[in-house]
Design an enzyme around this catalytic site. Structure first.
Site, PDB file in Angstrom:
ATOM      1  N   ASP A 187       6.276  -8.514   4.073  1.00  0.00           N
ATOM      2  CA  ASP A 187       5.245  -8.195   4.083  1.00  0.00           C
ATOM      3  C   ASP A 187       4.138  -6.481   3.574  1.00  0.00           C
ATOM      4  O   ASP A 187       5.273  -5.631   4.462  1.00  0.00           O
ATOM      5  CB  ASP A 187       4.076  -8.657   5.060  1.00  0.00           C
ATOM      6  CG  ASP A 187       2.485  -8.808   4.972  1.00  0.00           C
ATOM      7  OD1 ASP A 187       2.117  -9.129   4.133  1.00  0.00           O
ATOM      8  OD2 ASP A 187       2.084  -7.914   6.656  1.00  0.00           O
TER       9      ASP A 187
ATOM     10  N   GLU B  38       5.351  -8.923  -1.181  1.00  0.00           N
ATOM     11  CA  GLU B  38       3.741  -9.238  -1.139  1.00  0.00           C
ATOM     12  C   GLU B  38       3.224  -7.915  -1.782  1.00  0.00           C
ATOM     13  O   GLU B  38       3.207  -6.882  -0.996  1.00  0.00           O
ATOM     14  CB  GLU B  38       3.089  -9.670   0.149  1.00  0.00           C
ATOM     15  CG  GLU B  38       2.118 -10.268   0.170  1.00  0.00           C
ATOM     16  CD  GLU B  38       0.879  -9.153   1.092  1.00  0.00           C
ATOM     17  OE1 GLU B  38       1.534  -8.000   1.500  1.00  0.00           O
ATOM     18  OE2 GLU B  38       0.387  -9.736   1.393  1.00  0.00           O
TER      19      GLU B  38
END
Lengths: 422, 234, 546
Positions: free
Chosen positions: C204, C246
């Site tokens: 992330d 991401e």
């Protein structure tokens, strides 16, 4: 019917691919390779700025260019634009081109654009001259926005001009249109204008097609049909008008496609113009007019000399066009010296009205009538230049306004000469 | 003697009466033919007029400029003109037909000659009519063009053109009629040659500068400095 | 072939993204759990997915849906135990389904023991595990991501009387990756899960790992160095496992994250997604072809992750202002639908529940180059609830049937972690798995079919793409090619029927075979190939030389 005759198979195929659009910009060309590229870029930038979400298409109607003008139009990529203008297109921006004939004709060019607009169901359509190199991108939204968003039917431009430019418009076409049809449209004959779908279709369906045999002046006819058809008109201030080759041309062709069309419109629209007096202002975006004053060289002597020669030599012609009093008056002022010479507004208006009436009655070849007006126009211009030699912008405006009022005041005279000696 | 005279007279009278009696039916015949011809001519006129109206002939002639010429000559519209013309030709034909029925000697030959000659007369009239109109049109066009391009003596130019055209048209008409062909041709040749010669001399002597200007304009494509000095009309 | 040895499995996979919390509740406490997820693996296998991507399930104060982790090595008690996770993982692997889990490297929760220690005093050994400063003036070049909630990237800590750095919410302090101990510790945590057997990590917020003054603190070379180090260790110790980035960036800025096949295996293509929606709304292929033209080539072992919708808002960060305004006006007229720089809605409501457009969008998702990622519930056309705060409106329970709690849980409806959709159009009584399974023509059955067709050939995952530019701009057409296999894809983005002429001269003599019905189409010749297409229709043709 119209579509069949105007649209080639190739154009129809291109139109299928474009599909329905919201906005169409027409670009009639003929050998404009030298000036067309900046114009196309300005159109594209204007479309991106003003109508980023709308479906738009640029339609080039070419009258048989031999210098590759259509390729320049369709090849002008938006990517070149991104650097200069911060425009970004959400959609595909189409540019299509069609050769309607091997010879240019303003009428067929305009009809091609109108037919394309009708088939693509464009809500608003603008026509731009390929010679307007001074064009700025915001001309496009200024022309189209009133049609697209405010339901106006015809948007004519107002240009920033030199006080001695466009004199045929300011001394005849504007005041007479205004006096006849009651709408104060400064540039009824414009190289840039925009119109609505309903006006375009109306013109396409009702265009009598026989106003003049030269095929020019169709732009003014469109304006005329908007004014006489009760359509909503609007004016947008654009900016400085650059003088293209077409405008810098001879006087007589210019008169054919303006004065000729204006005179022709009288017959068909007798009911429209004969019934009312006075005039109304037209809603306008930006300044009503802008005049620049820097000095320009004008050969005044020549104007006067051509007027005097014209009055003397054309006497037999004028005798069948003008009333005897008007002719006598003209002959009188023709004898005046350069310093005393004055072609008064009232006499000018009478001259024009008598010419208009004779034009309607076809006392001779209509083209000859128009040509006969040219030397007289030169005399009037001589006086206009003298009167405004050192005038400020406001004073020039005031003088034009008073000429307009003279045209309006003498309108009953037009009716009188119209109805006599039929 | 008296008797002889009387007899001659009665004979002549009888002759006349007989002739008259002989002629009367033909006269009636002629009148009937004339009357029928009149009806037919009117019908023809009416049919032609409707057809021309349907075909929007007036508009066509308006576009071609013929209407303006007619207007100038104070003639009715081209449809009207054509239909009237047909009426008269048709009726005249019937009248002559009727006259020929009378069987008056010699008249027959004259009538047939007249019928042979008729088309030529029409053609000659046609040539003259349109020729004169064309002459006035072109001379005026020259006049206007000369004035608007500031050429010297436009009147002279237009008058010469008109004169030339008229001479040309008249000689064509005479030629059509077959009258004095040689004379007319000769006269035309002399007039035309004289006009051309005078023009050539005038152009060469008086218009040297003009000629040079004209040639320069054509060949050098010089910038039109004069025009720049005129304020732009649009 | 044993799955483990196929190191490029992600290139031809179909990934299914799911919240443990929202999928299925096995113990009746109103919250989905791993035991429940394991029970529904058969459903996912039937759907045809190759991998499951799990949203964060670690212990957390759940102030950012689990992205605020307070313990990296166990499972949030709401979702079960670590044992439950192991059982689920085993069950998934039995069904040849890979498991991708989240790893939040950039920050922890402020409840994490490390941060508690770090803030306790300035002298604490863990003090420099986070980014502290006495002023809030550093790194002014960094933008604020959660515009709607945060005013600054610095937050005041009253305990240690100084500011700490956070790129996301203020309760998510950023770890200090300039500290080698932090980097070592994070690899240890990753190793923990790799040893349990997970197949991939979705990392992330990777662009933000390192901060440097005078930059925008995104995509820094130091950040890339850290990723390279992780990748090296991963390839060395756990070959065949995958890293998915991401990074909400422009394609050109994303390209470095693939490195020279030495950083990420996969990264999400963020700018494409809003442009697919835009293309369909504008009825113009330009936004799509343009962004894919700007997309750089990536190394052969790398792959784009494509998606239509995910757990976040439909992000409009990667579009121009004009495009964003257009997207708002066409897809989020109501302000309630907007969040940050995006639109918080699910696929079906975005497309007005128009089955033709849903199919067209999925058709493009499955045929453009990349690995498609499906968001749970979108395969049955679930709706959203914009009245729930933040992004919770798109995270409501999965709708299994029309019965009690939509078949999600046997708990009292009041005790569910969030309310079910009750809307008559999108609610569980109208939209659920059970009813759609019964119909051959349901969206669910159609999704199964398209996934099956996509998986029938590796061409969609690995083939080259070449756009055709037919003069009709409402038609998006491209050819996918792998070896001597060729597939032609034609999409009508318009709401009306269209005729399109394709220049297929290069494939002259081949016969197009429509891939769903396997019907033959006329042979390709020299002349332009004419296709007529219904509204929002798309075709996949295998071009075969027979």
């Amino acid at each position: 019917m119209v579509e069949e005759s105007v649209l080639t198979d190739d154009l129809v195929r291109q139109l299928i691919n474009v599909g329905e659009v919201d906005i169409l910009v027409g670009l009639p060309t003929h050998n404009n390779a030298r000036s067309v590229e900046p114009v196309v870029h300005a159109i594209q930038a204007g479309l991106l700025q003003g109508f980023p979400r709308e479906r738009v298409v640029i339609v080039n109607a070419d009258g048989g260019s031999r210098d590759g003008t259509p390729d320049l139009v369709t090849g002008a990529s938006i990517d070149d634009l991104r650097r200069s203008y911060k425009g970004y297109a959400l959609r595909t921006l189409h540019s299509i081109s069609t050769r309607y004939a091997n010879n240019p004709s303003a009428r067929v060019g305009l009809r091609t654009i109108l037919a394309a607009a009708e088939l693509l169901r464009a809500k608003a359509c603008a026509v731009v001259s390929p010679e307007s190199t001074g064009m700025e991108p915001d001309w496009i939204p200024r022309l189209l926005r009133p049609v697209y968003s405010e339901n106006f039917d015809l948007v004519t431009p107002i240009y920033r001009r030199h006080k001695f430019e466009g004199l045929l418009v300011s001394n005849l076409v504007y005041p007479m249109t205004r006096a006849l049809y009651g709408q104060r449209i400064r540039e009824p004959y414009a190289s840039e204008f925009a119109f609505s779908a309903r006006l375009g279709s109306h013109f396409l369906a009702h265009d009598p097609g026989n106003y003049d045999s030269h095929g020019s002046g169709a732009e003014l006819e469109l304006a005329m049909s908007a004014i006489t058809g009760g359509y909503r008109t609007y004016q947008s201030f654009l900016g400085t008008k650059s003088q293209g080759e077409r405008e810098g041309g001879d006087l007589v062709p210019a008169m054919r496609r303006t004065v000729g069309v204006l005179f022709s419109s009288l017959e068909a629209n007798f009911a429209a113009w004969s019934s009312h007096a006075g005039s109304q202002p037209v809603p306008t975006l930006g300044s009503e007019s802008q005049v620049t004053l820097e000095s320009i060289r004008v050969n005044r002597k020549r104007l006067k000399q051509m007027f005097t020669a014209g009055v003397a030599e054309l006497e037999p012609v004028f005798r069948s066009i003008l009333s005897s009093t008007t002719l006598a008056e003209l002959q009188r002022i023709a004898t005046l010296g350069d310093d005393d010479f004055h072609y008064p507004a009232e006499l000018w208006v009478r001259t024009v009205y008598e010419f208009a009436a004779s034009y309607a009655k076809s006392v001779m070849s209509r083209d000859h009538i128009i040509q006969g007006l040219a030397p007289l126009y030169r005399g009037r211009i001589f006086t206009f230049l003298e009167e405004n030699r050192s005038s400020s912008a406001e004073e020039v405006e005031k003088n034009i306004e008073s000429l307009c009022l003279e045209f309006e005041r003498l309108k009953p005279y037009l009716l009188e000469v119209w109805n006599t000696k039929k | 003697m008296r008797e002889l005279i009387w007899r001659e007279l009665t004979q002549a009278g009888e002759e006349i009466i007989r002739e008259f009696a002989h002629l009367l039916p033909r006269l009636i015949e002629m009148l009937i033919i004339t009357l029928v011809g009149w009806v037919i001519a009117i019908a023809l006129k009416w049919i032609l007029r409707s057809v021309l109206r349907l075909a929007k002939f007036d508009q066509l002639s308006e576009n071609s400029g013929a209407s303006q010429l007619l207007n100038k000559a104070a003639l009715p519209s081209s449809t009207e003109l054509l239909s009237r013309f047909i009426f008269w030709v048709a009726w005249l034909g019937f009248i002559l037909l009727g006259v020929s029925v009378l069987g008056i000697g010699g008249l027959q030959a004259h009538i047939s000659r007249f019928f042979l000659f008729l088309p030529r007369v029409f053609l000659a009239l046609f040539i003259i009519f349109f020729g004169l109109l064309a002459a006035s049109f072109f001379s005026r066009a020259t006049l206007l063009a000369a004035v608007n391009s500031n050429l010297p003596s436009p009147r002279l130019l237009s008058t010469s053109i008109r004169t030339l055209l008229i001479i040309f048209v008249v000689s064509m008409a005479f030629e059509e009629l077959g009258l004095a062909e040689q004379t007319v041709l000769l006269a035309f040749g002399i007039a035309f040659g004289a006009a051309m010669l005078s023009l050539a001399i005038a152009f060469g002597m008086g218009g040297r500068d003009l000629a040079r200007q004209f040639l320069e304009k054509r060949l050098v494509r010089e910038v039109k400095s004069e025009k720049e000095d005129e304020p732009s009309p649009l | 072939m044993p799955a483990r040895l196929d190191t490029l499995w992600y290139k031809n996979a179909v990934i299914y993204q799911v919240h443990v919390r929202a999928f299925y509740d096995s113990n009746g406490d109103g919250i989905g759990d791993f035991a429940g997820l394991a029970q529904k693996l058969d459903y996912l296998q039937e759907l045809g997915v190759d991998a499951i991507w799990l949203m964060p399930f670690f212990p957390s104060p759940l102030r950012d849906d689990g992205y605020d982790i307070s313990d990296y090595t166990s499972v949030h008690p709401n979702y079960g135990t670590l044992e439950d996770f192991k059982k689920f993982l085993e069950a998934a692997h039995e069904r040849q389904i890979k498991v991708i889990i989240e790893m939040v490297l950039n920050h922890t929760s402020d409840q994490h023991p490390w941060f508690q220690e770090s803030r306790s005093s300035r002298e604490n050994p863990r003090r420099d595990w986070y980014v502290w400063s006495d002023t809030d003036t550093w790194y002014k070049g960094a933008r604020i991501i959660f515009l709607d909630t945060e005013l600054s990237n610095w937050a005041w800590d009253p305990v240690s009387k100084s500011y700490y750095w956070h790129r996301f919410f203020s309760h998510q302090p950023d770890l200090n990756y300039d500290n080698p101990a932090v980097r070592e510790q994070m690899w240890t945590l990753m190793k923990f899960w790799l040893e349990l057997g997970i197949d991939a990590f979705r990392l992330d917020a990777v662009p933000y790992l390192v901060e440097r003054e005078g930059t925008n603190c995104e995509n820094l070379p130091e950040t890339h160095a850290i990723i390279k180090e992780l990748r090296q260790k991963l390839d060395h110790e756990f070959p065949g496992r995958m890293l998915l980035a991401e990074a909400n960036q422009w394609p050109a800025d994303l390209r470095p994250y693939f490195g020279n096949e030495d950083e990420f295996h996969m990264a999400f293509h963020f700018p494409l997604m809003p442009r697919m929606f835009m293309g369909v709304k504008l009825e113009d292929r330009k936004p799509i072809t343009e962004i894919l033209q700007q997309t750089p080539e990536i190394p052969p072992s790398c792959q784009w992750g494509l998606f239509l919708r995910n757990h976040d808002e439909l992000t409009l960060e990667m579009v121009t202002d004009i495009e964003r305004d257009y997207m708002y006006d066409s897809y989020a007229r109501s302000k309630a639908m907007r969040l940050n720089l995006g639109i918080r809605r699910r696929l079906a409501p975005l497309l007005d529940n128009d089955r033709r457009r849903i199919e067209l969008m999925n058709g493009m998702l499955m045929s453009l180059p990349g690995t498609p990622v499906l968001y749970y519930g979108d395969e049955i056309g679930m709706g959203d609830n914009v009245n729930l705060g933040d992004r919770n409106g798109v995270r409501t329970p999965m709708q299994w049937n029309g019965g009690w709690n939509g078949g999600f849980s046997v708990a009292d409806p009041e005790s569910l972690y969030t309310s079910l959709l009750l809307n008559p159009v999108y609610g569980y009584q109208a939209v659920n798995v059970l009813s759609q399974k019964r119909s051959e023509h349901s969206l669910l059955s159609w999704m199964q079919q398209i996934i099956r067709v996509r998986r029938s050939t590796p061409i969609f995952g690995s083939g080259l793409i070449e756009f055709l530019y037919p003069a009709n701009h409402r038609v998006l057409a491209y050819v996918r090619q792998l070896g001597d296999e060729t597939i032609l894809v034609v999409n009508n983005l318009s709401s009306s029927a269209q005729a399109v002429e394709l220049d297929l001269r290069r494939y002259k003599g081949k016969i197009p075979i429509e891939m769903f019905g396997r019907n033959l189409f006329p042979r390709v010749a020299e002349a332009p190939y004419l296709l007529t297409m219904g509204p929002y229709q798309f075709y996949w043709f295998r071009l075969r030389r027979i």
